[in-house]
Design an enzyme around this catalytic site. Structure first.
Site, PDB file in Angstrom:
ATOM      1  N   ARG A   1     -66.575  19.245  98.121  1.00 47.79           N
ATOM      2  CA  ARG A   1     -66.175  19.650  96.837  1.00 47.79           C
ATOM      3  C   ARG A   1     -67.086  18.578  95.609  1.00 47.79           C
ATOM      4  NH1 ARG A   1     -59.690  20.767  97.358  1.00 47.79           N
ATOM      5  NH2 ARG A   1     -59.687  22.750  98.478  1.00 47.79           N
TER       6      ARG A   1
ATOM      7  N   GLU B   1     -90.075   8.648  87.967  1.00 51.16           N
ATOM      8  CA  GLU B   1     -91.142   8.052  87.648  1.00 51.16           C
ATOM      9  C   GLU B   1     -91.197   6.908  86.503  1.00 51.16           C
ATOM     10  OE1 GLU B   1     -91.766  12.600  87.614  1.00 51.16           O
ATOM     11  OE2 GLU B   1     -90.362  11.195  87.343  1.00 51.16           O
TER      12      GLU B   1
ATOM     13  N   GLU C   1     -64.161  29.266  98.328  1.00 53.29           N
ATOM     14  CA  GLU C   1     -63.227  28.830  99.589  1.00 53.29           C
ATOM     15  C   GLU C   1     -62.371  30.113 100.033  1.00 53.29           C
ATOM     16  OE1 GLU C   1     -61.369  25.060  99.504  1.00 53.29           O
ATOM     17  OE2 GLU C   1     -63.155  23.934  99.065  1.00 53.29           O
TER      18      GLU C   1
END
Length: 345
Positions: free
Chosen positions: A191, A57, A288
Site C-alpha cells: 500500500r 543527472e 483490494e
C-alpha cells in the site's frame, strides 16, 4: 572489469539499481539513476530521491569533484534526460553545459514533453548518444510511469486473498482472516508503494477497512471507493477524514473534510474513474476488492498485475474469488502461497 562482462550493461545496471532507491518517493515522476564514468572509473553517481527535488543527472554531476573530467566522461542514465522546464530545469541543458563526451540511455521517454527532444538537444551539440542499453530491465523498473503515459490511466494492481477452495469470503461476506499475519504485513508494505488504493461498495460496507499502512512504515495511499448510489454510511473508516479519500458515484460532486465525492457517468464507469485518476496524477493503484470489481476489471482487460494469496483455510462455500488462468510466479509467505500474474495484453 572481469572478462566477459559488457561494460555498458554493467554501468547501466548500476544506474538502474540507484534508480530503485527512489521507489515510492518520486511519483508521478519516473525512477531515474545516473552514473558518470571517466577512464573506467565511476567519478559521480546519483538518483532522483524525491518528487520536486533534483533529478538524477543533477545529483550525479554535483557529486563529481573534478568537473574538468566531465568533458571526457560517459554518462549512463536509465531514462532520456528531460529537455523541458518542470519542477526543475532541463537535465539535458546541464549535460550540454558540462560538455559530457558521451551519454548512454536505456529508455527513450514516452512523455510528449521529452520524447526524443532531450536526445536531439544532446546530439545537436556534438554529444554522442546511444540508447537501448538494458532497455527491458529499465522499462520494467518504470512500468507504472510508462503505463500512465501510454495508456492514459494508472498502473492497476489487483490484490485478493482466497481460501484453498477458492472463496474470498463466507456467504455473509465475512472474510477474516483468510491470509496469515506475514501476508497482511506485506499488503501494508505494498500500500505504501502505490499512489492509491480502491475498494467497491460491498468491501467498504462489510469489511469497514481503513486502507492504511498501520502495519508498515510508509505514506498512506489516497483512498478510493466506488459507491454508485451513495448508500455507504458516513460512519465508515473510509470517511473519517484522516486520509485523502475519493468517492466515485452517480449522484453528486462535493468536498468535505478530506473526502471528495466525484460524479461520473455510469456507462464505462470504470474507464471514467481511471481517466479521472489519471488527470489527478495518480500513477498507480492497488485494488483490494471485491470479487465483482476484480472480475469486471479482468473481463475488460483493465489490469496490469494481480497478486493473489492462497491460504490453507477451507470455507466449503461462500463468495467465489476471481479466476485467472495465466502463467504466474509463485512464492511461499509462511503458511500462504502468493501467486503473481501479469497482463501482457
Amino acid at each position: 572489469m572481469t572478462l566477459g562482462v559488457n561494460i555498458d550493461e554493467f554501468y547501466m545496471q548500476r544506474a538502474i539499481d540507484l534508480a530503485k532507491l527512489g521507489f515510492g518517493q518520486v511519483s508521478p515522476n519516473p525512477m531515474v539513476g545516473c552514473v558518470i564514468v571517466h577512464d573506467g572509473k565511476i567519478i559521480g553517481e546519483g538518483w532522483h530521491q524525491k518528487y520536486g527535488e533534483a533529478h538524477a543527472e543533477v545529483n550525479a554531476i554535483n557529486a563529481v569533484k573534478d568537473k574538468s573530467l566531465l568533458s571526457q566522461s560517459t554518462l549512463y542514465v536509465n531514462l532520456e534526460p528531460c529537455a523541458h522546464y518542470g519542477k526543475t530545469p532541463p537535465c539535458a541543458d546541464l549535460i550540454v553545459e558540462h560538455k559530457l563526451k558521451t551519454v548512454k540511455i536505456a529508455n527513450v521517454d514516452s512523455n510528449p514533453l521529452v520524447g526524443g527532444k532531450g536526445i536531439e538537444k544532446l546530439r545537436n551539440t556534438g554529444i554522442e548518444v546511444e540508447t537501448g542499453i538494458l532497455e527491458d530491465q529499465a522499462r520494467e523498473l518504470n512500468k507504472r510511469f510508462f503505463t500512465f503515459l501510454e495508456k492514459k490511466r494508472p498502473y492497476i494492481i489487483l490484490k485478493w486473498a482466497q481460501t484453498a477452495d477458492g472463496y474470498i469470503a463466507r456467504k455473509n461476506y465475512d472474510s477474516k482472516w483468510i491470509s496469515g499475519e506475514e501476508s497482511r504485513k506485506l499488503v501494508h508494505k505494498w500500500r505504501g508503494e502505490e499512489d492509491a488504493i480502491m475498494v467497491a461498495t460491498h468491501t467498504a460496507q462489510y469489511d469497514n477497512p481503513r486502507l492504511d499502512v498501520r502495519d508498515w512504515s510508509g505514506d498512506n495511499p489516497v483512498r478510493v471507493v466506488i459507491d454508485k448510489k451513495l448508500e455507504l454510511p458516513a460512519s465508515l473508516n473510509l470517511f473519517d477524514g484522516s486520509i485523502p479519500t475519493l468517492c466515485y458515484n452517480l449522484k453528486k460532486n462535493e468536498t468535505a473534510e478530506n473526502v471528495e465525492w466525484i460524479k461520473v457517468e455510469e456507462e464505462d464507469m470504470l474507464k471514467n474513474i481511471f481517466k479521472d485518476l489519471h488527470q489527478r496524477d495518480i500513477q498507480s493503484i492497488i485494488i483490494e476488492g471485491g470479487a465483482a470489481l476484480h472480475k469486471n476489471l479482468i473481463d475488460a482487460h483493465l489490469w496490469d498485475e494481480a497478486r493473489v494469496f492462497v491460504s490453507e483455510t477451507v470455507f466449503g462455500g461462500g463468495i467465489d474469488a476471481a479466476r485467472l488462468s495465466l502463467p504466474h510466479q509463485e512464492e511461499i509467505i509462511n503458511e500462504d502461497k502468493l501467486l503473481v500474474y501479469r497482463n501482457r495484453k
